[in-house]
Scaffold this motif. Structure first.
Motif, PDB file in Angstrom:
ATOM      1  N   ALA A   5       0.910  -1.375  -0.051  1.00 20.31           N
ATOM      2  CA  ALA A   5      -0.016  -0.217   0.071  1.00 20.31           C
ATOM      3  C   ALA A   5       0.957   1.184  -0.019  1.00 20.31           C
ATOM      4  O   ALA A   5       0.571   2.253  -0.700  1.00 20.31           O
ATOM      5  N   LEU A   6       1.777   1.223   0.613  1.00 24.14           N
ATOM      6  CA  LEU A   6       2.812   2.420   0.647  1.00 24.14           C
ATOM      7  C   LEU A   6       3.465   2.527  -0.418  1.00 24.14           C
ATOM      8  O   LEU A   6       3.502   4.005  -0.953  1.00 24.14           O
ATOM      9  N   ILE A   7       4.072   1.561  -0.923  1.00 21.08           N
ATOM     10  CA  ILE A   7       4.938   1.789  -2.185  1.00 21.08           C
ATOM     11  C   ILE A   7       3.925   2.335  -3.205  1.00 21.08           C
ATOM     12  O   ILE A   7       4.356   3.138  -4.163  1.00 21.08           O
ATOM     13  N   SER A   8       2.868   1.538  -3.459  1.00 18.55           N
ATOM     14  CA  SER A   8       1.919   2.083  -4.519  1.00 18.55           C
ATOM     15  C   SER A   8       1.494   3.596  -4.098  1.00 18.55           C
ATOM     16  O   SER A   8       1.268   4.299  -5.276  1.00 18.55           O
ATOM     17  N   PHE A   9       1.073   3.810  -3.231  1.00 16.33           N
ATOM     18  CA  PHE A   9       0.653   5.201  -2.740  1.00 16.33           C
ATOM     19  C   PHE A   9       1.918   6.427  -3.026  1.00 16.33           C
ATOM     20  O   PHE A   9       1.532   7.336  -3.595  1.00 16.33           O
ATOM     21  N   THR A  10       3.224   5.888  -2.767  1.00 17.07           N
ATOM     22  CA  THR A  10       4.244   6.803  -3.116  1.00 17.07           C
ATOM     23  C   THR A  10       4.526   6.752  -4.821  1.00 17.07           C
ATOM     24  O   THR A  10       4.766   7.976  -5.059  1.00 17.07           O
ATOM     25  N   ILE A  11       4.315   5.669  -5.342  1.00 16.41           N
ATOM     26  CA  ILE A  11       4.529   5.732  -6.829  1.00 16.41           C
ATOM     27  C   ILE A  11       3.584   6.528  -7.400  1.00 16.41           C
ATOM     28  O   ILE A  11       3.668   7.379  -8.366  1.00 16.41           O
ATOM     29  N   GLU A  12       2.035   6.270  -6.821  1.00 15.78           N
ATOM     30  CA  GLU A  12       0.911   7.083  -7.747  1.00 15.78           C
ATOM     31  C   GLU A  12       0.962   8.773  -7.282  1.00 15.78           C
ATOM     32  O   GLU A  12       0.700   9.450  -8.065  1.00 15.78           O
ATOM     33  N   SER A  13       1.514   9.141  -6.389  1.00 15.37           N
ATOM     34  CA  SER A  13       1.895  10.475  -6.045  1.00 15.37           C
ATOM     35  C   SER A  13       2.719  11.019  -6.902  1.00 15.37           C
ATOM     36  O   SER A  13       2.806  12.450  -7.012  1.00 15.37           O
ATOM     37  N   LEU A  14       3.632  10.479  -7.733  1.00 14.01           N
ATOM     38  CA  LEU A  14       4.589  10.981  -8.678  1.00 14.01           C
ATOM     39  C   LEU A  14       4.192  11.359  -9.778  1.00 14.01           C
ATOM     40  O   LEU A  14       4.516  12.288 -10.752  1.00 14.01           O
ATOM     41  N   PHE A  15       2.751  10.878 -10.074  1.00 14.33           N
ATOM     42  CA  PHE A  15       1.976  11.110 -11.390  1.00 14.33           C
ATOM     43  C   PHE A  15       0.975  12.005 -11.179  1.00 14.33           C
ATOM     44  O   PHE A  15       0.621  12.575 -10.092  1.00 14.33           O
ATOM     45  N   PRO A  16       0.546  12.691 -12.255  1.00 12.06           N
ATOM     46  CA  PRO A  16      -0.350  14.231 -12.158  1.00 12.06           C
ATOM     47  C   PRO A  16      -1.728  13.619 -11.638  1.00 12.06           C
ATOM     48  O   PRO A  16      -1.940  12.385 -12.065  1.00 12.06           O
ATOM     49  N   PRO A  17      -2.622  14.311 -11.065  1.00  7.29           N
ATOM     50  CA  PRO A  17      -3.855  13.712 -10.615  1.00  7.29           C
ATOM     51  C   PRO A  17      -4.880  13.602 -12.049  1.00  7.29           C
ATOM     52  O   PRO A  17      -4.490  14.076 -13.242  1.00  7.29           O
ATOM     53  N   LEU A  18      -5.922  12.740 -11.754  1.00  3.67           N
ATOM     54  CA  LEU A  18      -6.634  12.446 -12.841  1.00  3.67           C
ATOM     55  C   LEU A  18      -7.771  13.676 -12.974  1.00  3.67           C
ATOM     56  O   LEU A  18      -8.640  13.757 -12.100  1.00  3.67           O
ATOM     57  N   PHE A  19      -7.483  14.568 -14.113  1.00  5.52           N
ATOM     58  CA  PHE A  19      -8.343  15.657 -14.364  1.00  5.52           C
ATOM     59  C   PHE A  19      -8.651  16.603 -13.324  1.00  5.52           C
ATOM     60  O   PHE A  19      -8.816  17.758 -13.834  1.00  5.52           O
ATOM     61  N   ILE A  20      -8.732  16.200 -12.267  1.00  4.41           N
ATOM     62  CA  ILE A  20      -9.024  17.070 -11.196  1.00  4.41           C
ATOM     63  C   ILE A  20      -7.927  17.103 -10.232  1.00  4.41           C
ATOM     64  O   ILE A  20      -7.567  16.099  -9.793  1.00  4.41           O
ATOM     65  N   PRO A  21      -7.524  18.344  -9.658  1.00  2.00           N
ATOM     66  CA  PRO A  21      -6.587  18.469  -8.516  1.00  2.00           C
ATOM     67  C   PRO A  21      -7.037  17.447  -7.292  1.00  2.00           C
ATOM     68  O   PRO A  21      -8.206  17.297  -6.867  1.00  2.00           O
ATOM     69  N   GLY A  22      -6.061  16.497  -7.035  1.00  2.00           N
ATOM     70  CA  GLY A  22      -6.211  15.688  -5.902  1.00  2.00           C
ATOM     71  C   GLY A  22      -6.841  14.331  -6.042  1.00  2.00           C
ATOM     72  O   GLY A  22      -6.783  13.468  -5.463  1.00  2.00           O
TER      73      GLY A  22
END
Length: 163
Positions: A5-22
């Motif tokens: 969960a922590l690794i996927s959360f960290t990796i996902e935070s490197l990508f831009p949001p989906l269409f809407i901030p956050g």
């Protein structure tokens, strides 16, 4: 599960949001949902809290915990209630409900913190993103649950349906 969960959360935070901030896909929620159904609901709460707190620290976005923790806890509570009788709600439905709830609560918390009520206008779009992301997570959780060899989870609390 915490590590995944922590690794996927960290990796996902490197990508831009989906269409809407956050707005994010929420892949780390897959591991929280799997923890709830394979190991136990209490463990899922622990994984969620650890993911949010450590993930916020690791990504350098401590304020994210202000939004993610209440949203995650409320969404997980709803998922747990829906999982009480899994024959009534499939994993995809449970995941979609959790995703929509999480995005909605984050938006509401943001509005309360900033005092900018206009961000509630994002709710219809967040609902669509929640349906999409929840479906992706739910389908993935279902496939993992269905095809995961039962002996890999020996010693954990697996429901009678899986055996």
């Amino acid at each position: 599960m915490c590590a995944f969960a922590l690794i996927s959360f960290t990796i996902e935070s490197l990508f831009p949001p989906l269409f809407i901030p956050g707005a994010r896909l929420g892949i780390s929620n897959l591991f929280i949902l799997l923890t709830a159904i394979l190991i136990g609901k209490g463990y899922a709460v622990a994984v969620l809290i650890i993911k949010v707190v450590l993930g916020s620290i690791f990504t350098g976005n401590i304020s994210a915990a202000l939004y993610a923790l209440p949203a995650g806890l409320i969404a997980l509570a709803i998922e747990i209630v829906l999982l009480i009788n899994p024959k009534n709600f499939g994993l995809v439905c449970v995941s979609v409900c959790g995703a929509i709830t999480s995005l909605t609560v984050q938006n509401i918390v943001f509005c309360l913190v900033t005092g900018v009520i206009e961000y509630l206008a994002y709710l219809p779009y967040l609902t669509l993103i929640g349906i999409f992301s929840g479906a992706v997570v739910g389908i993935t959780a279902y496939l993992i649950y269905k095809y995961l060899p039962a002996n890999l989870m020996r010693g954990f609390n697996i429901s009678e349906e899986k055996k």
